[in-house]
Design an enzyme around this catalytic site. Structure first.
Site, PDB file in Angstrom:
ATOM      1  N   HIS A  37       0.846  -1.206   0.000  1.00 26.78           N
ATOM      2  CA  HIS A  37       0.000   0.000   0.000  1.00 26.78           C
ATOM      3  C   HIS A  37       0.880   1.254   0.000  1.00 26.78           C
ATOM      4  O   HIS A  37       0.569   2.231  -0.660  1.00 26.78           O
ATOM      5  CB  HIS A  37      -0.884   0.032   1.253  1.00 26.78           C
ATOM      6  N   GLY A 147      -3.339  -2.578  -6.887  1.00 26.53           N
ATOM      7  CA  GLY A 147      -2.149  -3.431  -6.902  1.00 26.53           C
ATOM      8  C   GLY A 147      -2.324  -4.587  -7.879  1.00 26.53           C
ATOM      9  O   GLY A 147      -3.414  -5.139  -8.017  1.00 26.53           O
ATOM     10  N   GLN A 153      -9.040  -8.666  -9.927  1.00 27.73           N
ATOM     11  CA  GLN A 153      -9.752  -7.494  -9.410  1.00 27.73           C
ATOM     12  C   GLN A 153      -9.442  -6.263 -10.280  1.00 27.73           C
ATOM     13  O   GLN A 153     -10.343  -5.498 -10.638  1.00 27.73           O
ATOM     14  CB  GLN A 153      -9.332  -7.220  -7.965  1.00 27.73           C
TER      15      GLN A 153
HETATM   16  O1  PAF Z   1      -8.120  -4.680  -2.810  1.00 22.96           O
HETATM   17  C1  PAF Z   1      -8.779  -4.245  -1.842  1.00 22.96           C
HETATM   18  O2  PAF Z   1      -8.230  -3.881  -0.805  1.00 22.96           O
HETATM   19  C2  PAF Z   1     -10.293  -4.192  -1.947  1.00 22.96           C
HETATM   20  O3  PAF Z   1     -10.794  -5.246  -2.698  1.00 22.96           O
HETATM   21  C3  PAF Z   1     -10.811  -2.831  -2.479  1.00 22.96           C
HETATM   22  C4  PAF Z   1     -10.324  -2.564  -3.892  1.00 22.96           C
HETATM   23  C5  PAF Z   1     -10.335  -1.721  -1.559  1.00 22.96           C
HETATM   24  C6  PAF Z   1     -12.341  -2.852  -2.479  1.00 22.96           C
HETATM   25  O4  PAF Z   1     -12.864  -3.067  -1.212  1.00 22.96           O
END
Ligand code: PAF
Length: 285
Positions: A37, A147, A153
């Site tokens: 992050h 990421g 995703q």
């Molecule tokens: O990757 C994550 O941390 C989550 O899936 C996200 C993109 C914040 C959505 O809740």
């Protein structure tokens, strides 16, 4: 650094900054922030005038038997990291603020979400797509960072942003890894000492697949079996999937042509680990 708790205050803040000509960078997270992050936040800090980090453990992306209740929550530590990295706003809404009584809209990206994580976690991507659509509409970022560790995703989010004409640009940041190759994840804290030692086998398997492709192997099934053999050499690992896919459709490839994404998920005790390695075959000159 400001913490915003309500959706209306978040939208007001973004509208005001846009009126003043300030560019907004956005890093959506579920908290338990780690070096992965931090890398996204740093990229946002470099590219934009103001940086928003959302911290919201989104209930709709967890299945009934998953780890929603015990998902790591550490807002105080997360705030400290954000402060150090020069974040302007932490958006940390409550579940009631995001999903008030009467909420009923669902965003689904059925084709990209069908296989892999979608098979293992039905409704997961619906939850992700819905919350990301809400977050992007509230924050209105010029650029949002995701990421690459969660490759599927990122593909789902890219598709929904395109289909729904959401403004702003999406950037997928390369996976940050421990020195032994393990992809950073908030769930790594669940690993026991033995599991932590074993965990890099997933990345090793994906790399073995990539090396085979670079060495001339093109048969998807053969590469998949090679990766599966690498993970099952560790007796404590249960493979969930190891796949050779087209990076844009995420469909399995029978034959690797120019680009492939090698996707993998394994279970180590109670912990699921995901990872991926992209491969591009350079044309012979
Ligand atoms: O990757 C994550 O941390 C989550 O899936 C996200 C993109 C914040 C959505 O809740």
């Amino acid at each position: 650094m400001k913490t915003i708790r309500t959706t209306s205050a978040m939208a007001d803040w973004s509208r005001r900054l846009h009126r003043e000509g300030v560019t907004i960078g956005f890093v959506p997270t579920m908290g338990a922030l780690h070096e992965g992050h931090r890398a996204l936040i740093r990229a946002a800090r470099l590219a934009c005038d103001a940086v928003v980090v959302s911290i919201f453990v989104n209930p709709t992306q967890f299945g009934p038997t998953e780890d929603l209740a015990k998902y790591p929550r550490q807002l105080r530590l997360d705030r400290a990291l954000c402060l150090k990295e020069g974040v302007d706003v932490i958006f940390a809404p409550t579940a009631e603020a995001m999903y008030p009584a009467g909420f009923q809209t669902i965003v689904a990206v059925p084709n990209l979400a069908r296989l892999w994580e979608g098979e293992a976690r039905p409704h997961h991507f619906q939850g992700v797509a819905t919350v990301v659509t809400k977050l992007l509409s509230l924050v209105q970022p010029d650029i949002a960072w995701f990421g690459q560790k969660d490759f599927q995703q990122a593909a789902v989010v890219r598709q929904l942003a395109q289909d729904l004409n959401l403004p702003g640009k999406l950037v997928v940041h390369p996976t940050v890894r421990e020195s032994d190759g393990l992809a950073l994840s908030s769930r790594n804290v669940y690993l026991s000492v033995h599991e932590r030692k074993t965990a890099p086998v997933l990345y090793r398997a994906l790399q073995a697949g990539a090396a085979a492709i670079r060495g001339g192997e093109r048969r998807g099934l053969h590469i998949q079996r090679l990766m599966a053999r690498t993970v099952t050499a560790e007796r404590s690992v249960t493979p969930e999937y190891l796949a050779v896919c087209d990076p844009s459709t995420l469909q399995p490839l029978q034959t690797v042509q120019r680009h492939a994404i090698l996707l993998g998920a394994i279970r180590l005790g109670a912990v699921r680990l995901l990872d991926n390695v992209p491969v591009t075959i350079r044309p012979q000159s």
